[in-house]
Design an enzyme around this catalytic site. Structure first.
Site, PDB file in Angstrom:
ATOM      1  N   ARG A 124       4.091 -43.468 -28.430  1.00  0.00           N
ATOM      2  CA  ARG A 124       3.943 -43.843 -27.009  1.00  0.00           C
ATOM      3  C   ARG A 124       2.482 -43.922 -26.593  1.00  0.00           C
ATOM      4  O   ARG A 124       2.117 -44.665 -25.691  1.00  0.00           O
ATOM      5  CB  ARG A 124       4.619 -42.807 -26.105  1.00  0.00           C
ATOM      6  CG  ARG A 124       6.112 -42.779 -26.186  1.00  0.00           C
ATOM      7  CD  ARG A 124       6.669 -42.008 -24.998  1.00  0.00           C
ATOM      8  NE  ARG A 124       8.026 -41.538 -25.227  1.00  0.00           N
ATOM      9  CZ  ARG A 124       9.117 -42.256 -25.037  1.00  0.00           C
ATOM     10  NH1 ARG A 124       9.021 -43.519 -24.650  1.00  0.00           N
ATOM     11  NH2 ARG A 124      10.310 -41.741 -25.258  1.00  0.00           N
ATOM     12  N   ASP A 156       8.320 -45.955 -27.794  1.00  0.00           N
ATOM     13  CA  ASP A 156       8.326 -45.017 -28.917  1.00  0.00           C
ATOM     14  C   ASP A 156       9.274 -45.446 -30.028  1.00  0.00           C
ATOM     15  O   ASP A 156      10.157 -46.282 -29.834  1.00  0.00           O
ATOM     16  CB  ASP A 156       8.777 -43.637 -28.437  1.00  0.00           C
ATOM     17  CG  ASP A 156      10.272 -43.614 -28.131  1.00  0.00           C
ATOM     18  OD1 ASP A 156      10.732 -44.480 -27.357  1.00  0.00           O
ATOM     19  OD2 ASP A 156      10.981 -42.760 -28.674  1.00  0.00           O
ATOM     20  N   GLU A 201      10.451 -51.557 -15.974  1.00  0.00           N
ATOM     21  CA  GLU A 201      10.917 -51.192 -17.315  1.00  0.00           C
ATOM     22  C   GLU A 201       9.849 -51.509 -18.354  1.00  0.00           C
ATOM     23  O   GLU A 201       9.003 -52.382 -18.138  1.00  0.00           O
ATOM     24  CB  GLU A 201      12.171 -52.001 -17.657  1.00  0.00           C
ATOM     25  CG  GLU A 201      13.465 -51.237 -17.724  1.00  0.00           C
ATOM     26  CD  GLU A 201      13.584 -50.215 -18.840  1.00  0.00           C
ATOM     27  OE1 GLU A 201      12.579 -49.691 -19.351  1.00  0.00           O
ATOM     28  OE2 GLU A 201      14.732 -49.928 -19.202  1.00  0.00           O
ATOM     29  N   GLY A 223       9.938 -44.630 -21.268  1.00  0.00           N
ATOM     30  CA  GLY A 223       9.068 -45.689 -21.784  1.00  0.00           C
ATOM     31  C   GLY A 223       8.164 -46.393 -20.780  1.00  0.00           C
ATOM     32  O   GLY A 223       7.101 -46.877 -21.135  1.00  0.00           O
ATOM     33  N   ASP A 269      15.860 -55.379 -23.863  1.00  0.00           N
ATOM     34  CA  ASP A 269      16.305 -55.757 -25.217  1.00  0.00           C
ATOM     35  C   ASP A 269      17.694 -56.386 -25.068  1.00  0.00           C
ATOM     36  O   ASP A 269      17.802 -57.568 -24.742  1.00  0.00           O
ATOM     37  CB  ASP A 269      16.277 -54.490 -26.073  1.00  0.00           C
ATOM     38  CG  ASP A 269      16.661 -54.702 -27.515  1.00  0.00           C
ATOM     39  OD1 ASP A 269      16.883 -55.849 -27.936  1.00  0.00           O
ATOM     40  OD2 ASP A 269      16.752 -53.720 -28.261  1.00  0.00           O
TER      41      ASP A 269
HETATM   42  P1  IMP Z   1      18.472 -52.410 -23.806  1.00  0.00           P
HETATM   43  O1  IMP Z   1      19.479 -51.632 -22.996  1.00  0.00           O
HETATM   44  O2  IMP Z   1      19.021 -52.802 -25.143  1.00  0.00           O
HETATM   45  O3  IMP Z   1      17.884 -53.577 -23.067  1.00  0.00           O
HETATM   46  O4  IMP Z   1      17.318 -51.423 -24.180  1.00  0.00           O
HETATM   47  C1  IMP Z   1      16.434 -50.921 -23.269  1.00  0.00           C
HETATM   48  C2  IMP Z   1      15.724 -49.701 -23.812  1.00  0.00           C
HETATM   49  O5  IMP Z   1      15.755 -49.594 -25.234  1.00  0.00           O
HETATM   50  C3  IMP Z   1      14.277 -49.780 -23.457  1.00  0.00           C
HETATM   51  O6  IMP Z   1      14.034 -49.224 -22.187  1.00  0.00           O
HETATM   52  C4  IMP Z   1      13.607 -49.008 -24.571  1.00  0.00           C
HETATM   53  O7  IMP Z   1      13.562 -47.630 -24.233  1.00  0.00           O
HETATM   54  C5  IMP Z   1      14.513 -49.195 -25.747  1.00  0.00           C
HETATM   55  N1  IMP Z   1      14.024 -50.235 -26.663  1.00  0.00           N
HETATM   56  C6  IMP Z   1      14.516 -51.474 -26.840  1.00  0.00           C
HETATM   57  N2  IMP Z   1      13.833 -52.176 -27.744  1.00  0.00           N
HETATM   58  C7  IMP Z   1      12.837 -51.351 -28.155  1.00  0.00           C
HETATM   59  C8  IMP Z   1      11.756 -51.505 -29.083  1.00  0.00           C
HETATM   60  O8  IMP Z   1      11.533 -52.554 -29.721  1.00  0.00           O
HETATM   61  N3  IMP Z   1      10.946 -50.433 -29.212  1.00  0.00           N
HETATM   62  C9  IMP Z   1      11.118 -49.259 -28.536  1.00  0.00           C
HETATM   63  N4  IMP Z   1      12.111 -49.084 -27.663  1.00  0.00           N
HETATM   64  C10 IMP Z   1      12.961 -50.116 -27.467  1.00  0.00           C
END
Ligand code: IMP
Length: 190
Positions: free
Chosen positions: A179, A173, A113, A58, A117
């Protein structure tokens, strides 16, 4: 026949995998913010030759723009983590699919990054890279869903704090679709 994965209804309304999305952060706002982050990093790291570590897949578009907005000497490397697949909700399990090649011992590291999230991916990365004893380590994330973040993280460079809804575009994505969109779109359930 199933509908195309990406459909443009107007300049600011699209469907991705049959779900409606609308423009949330347009390309001009993105560009201005990336320039400002690049300037801030240039000032903070003058003379330190930082290494930007992009998290695949991403972050690659944000990283490419951010690196060109930095006017000091810097390097780049990449790592890759497992993704959610085609889900909109973070699975919470993180695996490394590709490790960095660079030796970061004693180096100034900036992890780049696309989005933080839950924060679990970033926590995993910080933990893994800290074992390699960098001189310093900071995070640059294009987006941060503060309401979804479950862990305590220091995010030094944040493009935008956003609502806790699924977004696509500018490298992000939905099941590998979207993307290449120039703007960031958000799920539009209205
Ligand atoms: P985390 O581990 O929950 O913080 O998620 C991180 C990864 O989840 C990011 O690097 C994204 O690849 C993916 N991600 C989280 N939220 C979204 C979103 O709203 N759209 C697309 N990808 C997301």
């Amino acid at each position: 026949m199933s509908p195309p994965a990406l459909e443009h209804h107007s300049d600011d309304h699209i469907s991705v995998r049959g779900e409606p999305f609308r423009v949330y952060i347009d390309r001009d706002r993105l560009a201005r913010r990336v320039e400002a982050l690049g300037e801030q990093i240039s000032q903070d790291y003058e003379g330190l030759r930082p290494i930007l570590i992009g998290v695949l897949n991403g972050a690659y578009i944000f990283l490419a723009d951010l690196m060109r907005a930095i006017r000091i000497d810097c390097e780049v490397d990449f790592m890759k983590l497992s993704s959610y697949g085609a889900e909109q909700i973070s699975s919470g399990t993180v695996r490394s699919l590709k490790e960095i090649d660079a030796d970061i011992e004693g180096r100034h590291v900036i992890i780049v990054e696309d989005i933080v999230d839950t924060g679990l991916s970033m926590q995993y990365i910080l933990d893994a890279l800290s074992h390699e004893q960098p001189a310093s380590m900071q995070v640059a994330t294009m987006l941060h869903k503060a309401a979804a973040t479950k862990v305590d993280l220091e995010l030094r460079y944040v493009g935008f704090e956003i609502d806790n809804l699924f977004v696509v575009g500018y490298g992000l994505d939905y099941g590998q679709v979207g993307r290449n969109l120039k703007d960031i779109f958000i799920l539009d359930r209205e």
